[in-house]
Motif scaffolding. Sequence first.
Motif, PDB file in Angstrom:
ATOM      1  N   SER A 522       0.836  -1.196   0.000  1.00  0.00           N
ATOM      2  CA  SER A 522       0.000   0.000   0.000  1.00  0.00           C
ATOM      3  C   SER A 522       0.873   1.249   0.000  1.00  0.00           C
ATOM      4  O   SER A 522       2.009   1.231   0.490  1.00  0.00           O
ATOM      5  CB  SER A 522      -0.936   0.020   1.226  1.00  0.00           C
ATOM      6  OG  SER A 522      -0.199   0.144   2.425  1.00  0.00           O
ATOM      7  N   LEU A 523       0.337   2.299  -0.574  1.00  0.00           N
ATOM      8  CA  LEU A 523       0.987   3.608  -0.610  1.00  0.00           C
ATOM      9  C   LEU A 523      -0.025   4.647  -0.161  1.00  0.00           C
ATOM     10  O   LEU A 523      -1.092   4.791  -0.763  1.00  0.00           O
ATOM     11  CB  LEU A 523       1.489   3.927  -2.019  1.00  0.00           C
ATOM     12  CG  LEU A 523       2.069   5.339  -2.212  1.00  0.00           C
ATOM     13  CD1 LEU A 523       3.318   5.546  -1.360  1.00  0.00           C
ATOM     14  CD2 LEU A 523       2.375   5.598  -3.682  1.00  0.00           C
ATOM     15  N   GLU A 524       0.309   5.391   0.909  1.00  0.00           N
ATOM     16  CA  GLU A 524      -0.560   6.421   1.448  1.00  0.00           C
ATOM     17  C   GLU A 524       0.138   7.776   1.324  1.00  0.00           C
ATOM     18  O   GLU A 524       1.317   7.895   1.657  1.00  0.00           O
ATOM     19  CB  GLU A 524      -0.882   6.136   2.922  1.00  0.00           C
ATOM     20  CG  GLU A 524      -1.522   4.776   3.165  1.00  0.00           C
ATOM     21  CD  GLU A 524      -1.676   4.473   4.636  1.00  0.00           C
ATOM     22  OE1 GLU A 524      -1.284   5.336   5.467  1.00  0.00           O
ATOM     23  OE2 GLU A 524      -2.178   3.386   4.978  1.00  0.00           O
ATOM     24  N   LEU A 532       3.779  19.559   5.919  1.00  0.00           N
ATOM     25  CA  LEU A 532       4.319  18.212   5.741  1.00  0.00           C
ATOM     26  C   LEU A 532       3.644  17.530   4.564  1.00  0.00           C
ATOM     27  O   LEU A 532       2.413  17.499   4.486  1.00  0.00           O
ATOM     28  CB  LEU A 532       4.077  17.374   7.012  1.00  0.00           C
ATOM     29  CG  LEU A 532       4.396  15.880   6.916  1.00  0.00           C
ATOM     30  CD1 LEU A 532       5.897  15.680   6.757  1.00  0.00           C
ATOM     31  CD2 LEU A 532       3.879  15.135   8.136  1.00  0.00           C
ATOM     32  N   ASP A 533       4.442  17.014   3.643  1.00  0.00           N
ATOM     33  CA  ASP A 533       3.948  16.131   2.585  1.00  0.00           C
ATOM     34  C   ASP A 533       4.078  14.697   3.097  1.00  0.00           C
ATOM     35  O   ASP A 533       5.134  14.072   3.011  1.00  0.00           O
ATOM     36  CB  ASP A 533       4.751  16.319   1.294  1.00  0.00           C
ATOM     37  CG  ASP A 533       4.410  17.626   0.608  1.00  0.00           C
ATOM     38  OD1 ASP A 533       3.277  18.100   0.785  1.00  0.00           O
ATOM     39  OD2 ASP A 533       5.279  18.184  -0.084  1.00  0.00           O
ATOM     40  N   PHE A 534       2.983  14.193   3.625  1.00  0.00           N
ATOM     41  CA  PHE A 534       3.021  12.894   4.283  1.00  0.00           C
ATOM     42  C   PHE A 534       3.033  11.770   3.254  1.00  0.00           C
ATOM     43  O   PHE A 534       2.333  11.809   2.246  1.00  0.00           O
ATOM     44  CB  PHE A 534       1.807  12.735   5.197  1.00  0.00           C
ATOM     45  CG  PHE A 534       1.672  11.368   5.802  1.00  0.00           C
ATOM     46  CD1 PHE A 534       2.504  10.971   6.835  1.00  0.00           C
ATOM     47  CD2 PHE A 534       0.720  10.479   5.332  1.00  0.00           C
ATOM     48  CE1 PHE A 534       2.383   9.709   7.398  1.00  0.00           C
ATOM     49  CE2 PHE A 534       0.585   9.219   5.890  1.00  0.00           C
ATOM     50  CZ  PHE A 534       1.424   8.834   6.924  1.00  0.00           C
ATOM     51  N   GLU A 535       3.829  10.718   3.543  1.00  0.00           N
ATOM     52  CA  GLU A 535       3.893   9.550   2.667  1.00  0.00           C
ATOM     53  C   GLU A 535       4.227   8.324   3.504  1.00  0.00           C
ATOM     54  O   GLU A 535       5.111   8.356   4.368  1.00  0.00           O
ATOM     55  CB  GLU A 535       4.939   9.736   1.577  1.00  0.00           C
ATOM     56  CG  GLU A 535       4.996   8.569   0.591  1.00  0.00           C
ATOM     57  CD  GLU A 535       5.931   8.836  -0.569  1.00  0.00           C
ATOM     58  OE1 GLU A 535       6.816   7.999  -0.842  1.00  0.00           O
ATOM     59  OE2 GLU A 535       5.770   9.903  -1.211  1.00  0.00           O
ATOM     60  N   ARG A 536       3.516   7.239   3.240  1.00  0.00           N
ATOM     61  CA  ARG A 536       3.760   5.987   3.954  1.00  0.00           C
ATOM     62  C   ARG A 536       3.695   4.818   2.974  1.00  0.00           C
ATOM     63  O   ARG A 536       2.747   4.703   2.195  1.00  0.00           O
ATOM     64  CB  ARG A 536       2.723   5.781   5.058  1.00  0.00           C
ATOM     65  CG  ARG A 536       2.954   4.542   5.908  1.00  0.00           C
ATOM     66  CD  ARG A 536       1.920   4.419   7.006  1.00  0.00           C
ATOM     67  NE  ARG A 536       2.223   3.332   7.920  1.00  0.00           N
ATOM     68  CZ  ARG A 536       1.447   2.971   8.941  1.00  0.00           C
ATOM     69  NH1 ARG A 536       0.323   3.621   9.153  1.00  0.00           N
ATOM     70  NH2 ARG A 536       1.791   1.984   9.723  1.00  0.00           N
ATOM     71  N   THR A 537       4.699   3.944   3.032  1.00  0.00           N
ATOM     72  CA  THR A 537       4.784   2.774   2.158  1.00  0.00           C
ATOM     73  C   THR A 537       4.836   1.513   3.010  1.00  0.00           C
ATOM     74  O   THR A 537       5.623   1.430   3.958  1.00  0.00           O
ATOM     75  CB  THR A 537       6.035   2.839   1.271  1.00  0.00           C
ATOM     76  OG1 THR A 537       6.024   4.058   0.521  1.00  0.00           O
ATOM     77  CG2 THR A 537       6.069   1.651   0.315  1.00  0.00           C
ATOM     78  N   LYS A 538       3.976   0.545   2.660  1.00  0.00           N
ATOM     79  CA  LYS A 538       3.960  -0.729   3.386  1.00  0.00           C
ATOM     80  C   LYS A 538       4.021  -1.886   2.392  1.00  0.00           C
ATOM     81  O   LYS A 538       3.309  -1.902   1.403  1.00  0.00           O
ATOM     82  CB  LYS A 538       2.696  -0.835   4.244  1.00  0.00           C
ATOM     83  CG  LYS A 538       2.639   0.140   5.397  1.00  0.00           C
ATOM     84  CD  LYS A 538       1.529  -0.176   6.383  1.00  0.00           C
ATOM     85  CE  LYS A 538       0.165   0.094   5.805  1.00  0.00           C
ATOM     86  NZ  LYS A 538      -0.915  -0.092   6.833  1.00  0.00           N
ATOM     87  N   TYR A 563       7.548  -4.491   5.794  1.00  0.00           N
ATOM     88  CA  TYR A 563       8.287  -3.242   5.581  1.00  0.00           C
ATOM     89  C   TYR A 563       7.312  -2.077   5.716  1.00  0.00           C
ATOM     90  O   TYR A 563       6.276  -2.060   5.060  1.00  0.00           O
ATOM     91  CB  TYR A 563       8.928  -3.251   4.187  1.00  0.00           C
ATOM     92  CG  TYR A 563       9.577  -1.943   3.781  1.00  0.00           C
ATOM     93  CD1 TYR A 563      10.886  -1.652   4.142  1.00  0.00           C
ATOM     94  CD2 TYR A 563       8.873  -1.015   3.014  1.00  0.00           C
ATOM     95  CE1 TYR A 563      11.486  -0.449   3.754  1.00  0.00           C
ATOM     96  CE2 TYR A 563       9.456   0.181   2.632  1.00  0.00           C
ATOM     97  CZ  TYR A 563      10.767   0.459   2.999  1.00  0.00           C
ATOM     98  OH  TYR A 563      11.350   1.647   2.617  1.00  0.00           O
ATOM     99  N   ASP A 564       7.623  -1.138   6.586  1.00  0.00           N
ATOM    100  CA  ASP A 564       6.721  -0.018   6.855  1.00  0.00           C
ATOM    101  C   ASP A 564       7.572   1.235   7.009  1.00  0.00           C
ATOM    102  O   ASP A 564       8.368   1.343   7.938  1.00  0.00           O
ATOM    103  CB  ASP A 564       5.912  -0.286   8.124  1.00  0.00           C
ATOM    104  CG  ASP A 564       4.779   0.719   8.319  1.00  0.00           C
ATOM    105  OD1 ASP A 564       4.875   1.840   7.787  1.00  0.00           O
ATOM    106  OD2 ASP A 564       3.805   0.382   9.013  1.00  0.00           O
TER     107      ASP A 564
END
Length: 577
Positions: A522-524, A532-538, A563-564
């Motif tokens: 997933s990509l958030e 803040l340009d928030f980004e999260r990769t799982k 992986y987070d």
Amino acid sequence: MKRPFLKFLIVAIAVLVLPFFSSSAISQEEPTSSIWSLWLGGHYTGYEDFYKKVGEFDRGEKEAMPEVSLSYSGYKEDQSWDFFGHYYDPKRISFDLSGKSKDVFSGKVSYLSSYRQRATDLLENLMAREAVNQENKPGGKMFTYEHENPDADFGYTRHEVKSDFQVKVPGSAKLKIKAFHRSILEKGDDQKVVSMHCSSCHMVSKSAKVDRRTHTVSAGAEATTGPVLFSYLGSYRTFKSEASTPVAFYDKAEHPTEKDSAKQEGYIKEFDARMVFNDEKVPFGQIPETEKMAHTLKVKTDMGKKGDILGSFTNSQAKNKSAGLKVQSNSGGLKYVVSPSQKTKIVALASLSRIESDEAQIDLPLWRDGLTGGGQDFDWIRYSNLTRTVAKGSAEFIYQPNRKYRVFLSTGYEGTERDDYPDIEAKGKTTKLKASVGGKYRPNSKFWGRIKYSFENIKDPAPYNQLFEASGDTLAKLWYFEREKLRYGDVTNQPTNQHGIDLTLNFRPDRRTSLSAGLRASLETNGDTDSLDFERTKLQPQVSATLAPTPEWNLFGSISYAYDKSNGLASVAMMDG
């Protein structure tokens, strides 16, 4: 090693003797058949580094441990009974016992124990000291911490007991009575952290007893009249902590380093006027006693080729008996399932719910009463963010032309309007638009695969927090309530766009071997904030394999990797405002 061995011996004797007693008892009733199996094994747990965080819900003794499980099933004409028990370690034991008689009575009782080990917050990040100039010369103001129980091993055991009974009313095959029970008992020790006043500037870690008890009982009935099914379920739940409320001594409001008694007297008068309490013991972290009552009505009707309709309505009321507050909720939902053809199906869902939570009156003494510039009344009403209206809707289309493959497409909407967020009567609204597409392919009995892609767009995700103060000469704003007006910068770790992939592959070349592989990703992202340009990769791939060389042996193994990664902001404590 003596204690684990003795426990293993006791459990092993019990599970070995039980089948003989069971077989003897059942043989008197001449059962049609019975079968039991015993599994003996063991496991070894190894930890490195900060293992209490990694193994918070997966506790393991740091040594080799025996492991036992037993299953038993018996049948006689239209009666059946089943038992399954599993011993993992002294704090993780489970069993299920169920039975059924003549399609009139059925019951199930289960028990599950587990252990949650709580990683101690070392508070080492809460260590700072004032720098009085650009050369970082240390000043007198410090932020420190202390542990009253530095060697404490925090954690608590959780016991869960559940029962489920259903009876058909004699003489009526269309009326069924149901009763359920669930109890959760938690006991042990946990960490509590107390924040002292700004005059002493430190945090204190304390040990607090855990003794929480939750009990739920439910009862209802189900009746069928023609193509329509009616059901009702009433539920009552109580929660209470039997542990005493922890108490902390709050430091005296005085200057921590002032030696001059006359000056110190002035500091004491000033600091004391700003605080609600000091130089006394005060209870903190009180766990409220609560109760909840809920009623659920359901109606289901079969309209033949026109489809099935399921409707439900739930009313609930939860009370905080300690604070005299309550939360009321009403929700209703509809589900419609229809098959326009033998190869297609449509599933539509809609729901609407309303939650109302009492506001709380916060009563505070006048701030700096009797001092120059003081006397402000900061009494306020806490309006609950829980008060809201939520509307949901979705539709899914499924197409399966043959047994080899199936595809689906779905879309959905969710709108949440909060009455008093972010401000009183602001009616802040969060809107979510969802879509997904996927399919399943099975060309033969040896292989099948499934894939799904999902997308979600969120407008105005909550919560947002104003994190920063405006730069420049801000000393004119001396008091904290004045400095709150300087805050800016909306920051959140909630995404506005979310993409997801879920892939599963299974291969079974023969009856003895099976292989499985999967991937979840997933990509958030959120680029709508000004700070803040928030980004999260799982990512989470996994592979597993099973091999059964003989009917008596079954070998299996699996491996997964998680992986987070996400970005964020660090908040630094600023001394003296």
